[in-house]
Design a protein around this motif. Structure first.
Motif, PDB file in Angstrom:
ATOM      1  N   LEU A  54       0.816  -1.213   0.000  1.00  0.00           N
ATOM      2  CA  LEU A  54       0.000   0.000   0.000  1.00  0.00           C
ATOM      3  C   LEU A  54       0.850   1.264   0.000  1.00  0.00           C
ATOM      4  CD1 LEU A  54      -2.980   1.025   0.275  1.00  0.00           C
ATOM      5  CD2 LEU A  54      -2.576   1.080   2.741  1.00  0.00           C
ATOM      6  N   LEU A  55       1.951   1.242   0.758  1.00  0.00           N
ATOM      7  CA  LEU A  55       2.753   2.451   0.951  1.00  0.00           C
ATOM      8  C   LEU A  55       3.921   2.582  -0.023  1.00  0.00           C
ATOM      9  CD1 LEU A  55       2.932   2.470   4.864  1.00  0.00           C
ATOM     10  CD2 LEU A  55       1.425   3.834   3.405  1.00  0.00           C
ATOM     11  N   LEU A  56       4.324   1.479  -0.656  1.00  0.00           N
ATOM     12  CA  LEU A  56       5.499   1.524  -1.530  1.00  0.00           C
ATOM     13  C   LEU A  56       5.387   2.574  -2.634  1.00  0.00           C
ATOM     14  CD1 LEU A  56       8.270   0.381  -2.232  1.00  0.00           C
ATOM     15  CD2 LEU A  56       7.115  -1.365  -3.629  1.00  0.00           C
ATOM     16  N   PRO A  57       4.248   2.707  -3.336  1.00  0.00           N
ATOM     17  CA  PRO A  57       4.175   3.716  -4.410  1.00  0.00           C
ATOM     18  C   PRO A  57       4.350   5.144  -3.916  1.00  0.00           C
ATOM     19  CG  PRO A  57       2.397   2.108  -4.618  1.00  0.00           C
ATOM     20  CD  PRO A  57       3.030   1.877  -3.287  1.00  0.00           C
ATOM     21  N   ALA A  58       4.221   5.372  -2.608  1.00  0.00           N
ATOM     22  CA  ALA A  58       4.323   6.737  -2.086  1.00  0.00           C
ATOM     23  C   ALA A  58       5.761   7.189  -1.882  1.00  0.00           C
ATOM     24  CB  ALA A  58       3.571   6.840  -0.752  1.00  0.00           C
ATOM     25  N   ILE A  59       6.713   6.254  -1.829  1.00  0.00           N
ATOM     26  CA  ILE A  59       8.081   6.611  -1.457  1.00  0.00           C
ATOM     27  C   ILE A  59       8.719   7.614  -2.425  1.00  0.00           C
ATOM     28  CG2 ILE A  59      10.395   5.717  -1.038  1.00  0.00           C
ATOM     29  CD1 ILE A  59       8.287   5.229   1.160  1.00  0.00           C
ATOM     30  N   PRO A  60       8.665   7.419  -3.758  1.00  0.00           N
ATOM     31  CA  PRO A  60       9.246   8.444  -4.646  1.00  0.00           C
ATOM     32  C   PRO A  60       8.615   9.821  -4.444  1.00  0.00           C
ATOM     33  CG  PRO A  60       8.843   6.419  -5.865  1.00  0.00           C
ATOM     34  CD  PRO A  60       8.184   6.249  -4.531  1.00  0.00           C
ATOM     35  N   LEU A  61       7.309   9.865  -4.205  1.00  0.00           N
ATOM     36  CA  LEU A  61       6.649  11.155  -3.976  1.00  0.00           C
ATOM     37  C   LEU A  61       7.100  11.771  -2.666  1.00  0.00           C
ATOM     38  CD1 LEU A  61       4.630  13.350  -4.706  1.00  0.00           C
ATOM     39  CD2 LEU A  61       2.821  11.943  -3.674  1.00  0.00           C
ATOM     40  N   VAL A  62       7.290  10.953  -1.631  1.00  0.00           N
ATOM     41  CA  VAL A  62       7.772  11.464  -0.347  1.00  0.00           C
ATOM     42  C   VAL A  62       9.121  12.153  -0.525  1.00  0.00           C
ATOM     43  CG1 VAL A  62       8.682  10.776   1.911  1.00  0.00           C
ATOM     44  CG2 VAL A  62       6.499   9.853   1.105  1.00  0.00           C
ATOM     45  N   ILE A  63      10.032  11.509  -1.249  1.00  0.00           N
ATOM     46  CA  ILE A  63      11.370  12.078  -1.438  1.00  0.00           C
ATOM     47  C   ILE A  63      11.301  13.325  -2.319  1.00  0.00           C
ATOM     48  CG2 ILE A  63      13.759  11.545  -2.045  1.00  0.00           C
ATOM     49  CD1 ILE A  63      13.025   8.581  -1.904  1.00  0.00           C
ATOM     50  N   ALA A  64      10.475  13.272  -3.371  1.00  0.00           N
ATOM     51  CA  ALA A  64      10.316  14.448  -4.236  1.00  0.00           C
ATOM     52  C   ALA A  64       9.724  15.622  -3.459  1.00  0.00           C
ATOM     53  CB  ALA A  64       9.420  14.096  -5.426  1.00  0.00           C
ATOM     54  N   SER A  65       8.852  15.337  -2.509  1.00  0.00           N
ATOM     55  CA  SER A  65       8.264  16.407  -1.700  1.00  0.00           C
ATOM     56  C   SER A  65       9.304  17.045  -0.794  1.00  0.00           C
ATOM     57  CB  SER A  65       7.107  15.841  -0.863  1.00  0.00           C
ATOM     58  OG  SER A  65       6.089  15.320  -1.697  1.00  0.00           O
ATOM     59  N   ALA A 102       1.850  20.334  -3.232  1.00  0.00           N
ATOM     60  CA  ALA A 102       0.696  20.122  -2.367  1.00  0.00           C
ATOM     61  C   ALA A 102       1.097  19.441  -1.064  1.00  0.00           C
ATOM     62  CB  ALA A 102      -0.354  19.284  -3.093  1.00  0.00           C
ATOM     63  N   SER A 103       2.008  18.480  -1.143  1.00  0.00           N
ATOM     64  CA  SER A 103       2.448  17.755   0.058  1.00  0.00           C
ATOM     65  C   SER A 103       3.165  18.683   1.034  1.00  0.00           C
ATOM     66  CB  SER A 103       3.377  16.607  -0.338  1.00  0.00           C
ATOM     67  OG  SER A 103       2.728  15.682  -1.182  1.00  0.00           O
ATOM     68  N   VAL A 104       4.016  19.561   0.497  1.00  0.00           N
ATOM     69  CA  VAL A 104       4.767  20.487   1.360  1.00  0.00           C
ATOM     70  C   VAL A 104       3.821  21.467   2.045  1.00  0.00           C
ATOM     71  CG1 VAL A 104       6.552  22.262   1.419  1.00  0.00           C
ATOM     72  CG2 VAL A 104       6.840  20.269  -0.038  1.00  0.00           C
ATOM     73  N   ILE A 105       2.863  22.004   1.300  1.00  0.00           N
ATOM     74  CA  ILE A 105       1.912  22.961   1.882  1.00  0.00           C
ATOM     75  C   ILE A 105       0.976  22.247   2.849  1.00  0.00           C
ATOM     76  CG2 ILE A 105       0.110  24.632   1.382  1.00  0.00           C
ATOM     77  CD1 ILE A 105       2.962  25.421   0.538  1.00  0.00           C
ATOM     78  N   LEU A 106       0.532  21.056   2.476  1.00  0.00           N
ATOM     79  CA  LEU A 106      -0.293  20.261   3.381  1.00  0.00           C
ATOM     80  C   LEU A 106       0.463  19.957   4.673  1.00  0.00           C
ATOM     81  CD1 LEU A 106      -2.785  18.514   4.010  1.00  0.00           C
ATOM     82  CD2 LEU A 106      -1.740  16.679   2.678  1.00  0.00           C
ATOM     83  N   GLY A 107       1.776  19.804   4.559  1.00  0.00           N
ATOM     84  CA  GLY A 107       2.589  19.470   5.717  1.00  0.00           C
ATOM     85  C   GLY A 107       2.865  20.622   6.654  1.00  0.00           C
ATOM     86  N   GLY A 108       2.463  21.838   6.303  1.00  0.00           N
ATOM     87  CA  GLY A 108       2.613  22.954   7.232  1.00  0.00           C
ATOM     88  C   GLY A 108       3.510  24.076   6.771  1.00  0.00           C
ATOM     89  N   ALA A 109       4.137  23.950   5.607  1.00  0.00           N
ATOM     90  CA  ALA A 109       4.983  25.031   5.105  1.00  0.00           C
ATOM     91  C   ALA A 109       4.109  26.150   4.524  1.00  0.00           C
ATOM     92  CB  ALA A 109       5.945  24.511   4.047  1.00  0.00           C
ATOM     93  N   GLN A 110       4.757  27.242   4.173  1.00  0.00           N
ATOM     94  CA  GLN A 110       4.055  28.386   3.614  1.00  0.00           C
ATOM     95  C   GLN A 110       4.734  28.808   2.319  1.00  0.00           C
ATOM     96  OE1 GLN A 110       4.251  31.347   6.702  1.00  0.00           O
ATOM     97  NE2 GLN A 110       2.712  30.341   7.974  1.00  0.00           N
ATOM     98  N   PHE A 111       3.925  29.292   1.372  1.00  0.00           N
ATOM     99  CA  PHE A 111       4.490  29.762   0.115  1.00  0.00           C
ATOM    100  C   PHE A 111       5.419  30.950   0.326  1.00  0.00           C
ATOM    101  CE2 PHE A 111       0.767  27.681  -2.012  1.00  0.00           C
ATOM    102  CZ  PHE A 111       1.513  26.784  -2.763  1.00  0.00           C
TER     103      PHE A 111
END
Length: 321
Positions: free
Chosen positions: A53-64, A255-264
């Motif tokens: 379930l989580l394996l496809p998320a790993i490249p996106l996690v690193i890219a984020s 989207a992941s970075v902003i969702l995670g609490g960062a600001q533009f």
């Protein structure tokens, strides 16, 4: 921080509670989506099920995390997806047969990314313009190296990415390690403090003798390194290369970075929130598949989550004012 009530009791400040709720939003989103998936798909409740379930998320996690090092400056990198794609095709084309050539190309990518940061700083060009132009360069280079999907992944890379120990989901281990690495860089090093300061108060950073040129080049260099790692993870996961396989990572990473609490506006780096945000956004796609919802609605659902979280943060800021 605390405030004393009229009756003598010590109560937490309302502002602290608001900030806590704001910081917890990505965790709420991740846990909520994960619970729904576990309820709908009983097979995902095992270690092996969570691994798949989580394996496809790993490249996106690193890219984020790569995107996070740019957003912390108040910039936006519109080339993240094609950077991952370029690394993907380089590793699929050369890493097994000519590792020295692959490493040399990876080093050239880091230098090129640092040059992008230098161009933005020296010429005062908006990052959105420079990185958009650079994204076409990354895509063009990827198409020259591998015009059509193909190539292969080195055995050692596939073994690392697809490792499946029986006691813990390996993607969860990757996520924890990556989160810790991002945290060490941004919150436990002096230069991490400088990078965050450069996003919130550049004048103060320069007054203390730090060079904004070097800071921006360092941030873009770190973004390149994490983008390369994301491309390697994608290659190990898919065992092939495709210049366009990660094209949608750019907006998803933002989207992941902003969702995670960062600001533009910059100044805030949230590695833990970024990782949780990327996992949540990736799980949305998985959830829609399990619900037999057309893939055409996946982007809309991911965007809806981002809008809801941003609206929540906006309400928190209004309450603070």
């Amino acid at each position: 921080m605390i405030a004393t009530a009229a009756g003598g009791r010590v109560l937490p400040k309302i502002d602290d509670w608001r900030q806590t709720i704001s910081d917890a939003l990505p965790a709420f989103a991740l846990v909520g989506i994960l619970v729904i998936v576990l309820v709908i798909v009983p097979a995902s409740r095992s270690v092996s099920g969570l691994d798949l379930l989580l394996l496809p998320a790993i490249p996106l996690v690193i890219a984020s995390l790569s995107q996070m090092f740019v957003i912390v400056l108040g910039d936006i990198d519109l080339g993240t997806g094609y950077l991952v794609g370029l690394t993907n095709v380089i590793s699929a084309r050369y890493l097994a047969s000519s590792p020295a050539a692959a490493v040399g190309l990876f080093a050239a990518i880091v230098v090129a990314y640092m040059a992008v940061g230098a161009l933005i700083q020296i010429r005062k060009i908006p990052s959105i313009i420079v990185t958009l132009g650079a994204s076409f360069i990354w895509l063009g280079c990827a198409l020259v190296i591998l015009p059509i999907p193909g190539g292969s992944s080195p055995g050692w890379l596939s073994s690392v990415i697809n490792a499946a120990p029986s006691f813990v989901p390996m993607p969860l281990v990757f996520a924890v390690v990556l989160c810790a690495l991002g945290y060490l860089i941004t919150d436990r090093t002096a230069y991490g403090t400088v990078m965050r300061g450069a996003g919130s108060n550049r004048l103060a950073v320069t007054r203390y003798g730090w060079s904004m040129l070097r800071v921006r080049m360092a941030c873009y260099g770190l973004a390149a390194v994490f983008g390369i790692i994301a491309g390697l993870a994608l290659t190990g996961m898919t065992s092939s290369g495709d210049p366009n396989a990660s094209a949608n990572y750019t907006l998803l990473a933002i989207a992941s970075v902003i969702l995670g609490g960062a600001q533009f506006s910059g100044g805030r780096a949230r590695p833990l929130g970024t990782v949780m945000g990327a996992l949540a956004i990736s799980l949305v796609a998985q959830l829609l598949v399990f619900l037999n919802v057309s893939s055409a609605y996946q982007a809309g659902a991911q965007g809806l989550i981002l809008v809801v979280v941003l609206a929540g943060r906006a309400l928190v800021r209004i309450g603070e004012r």
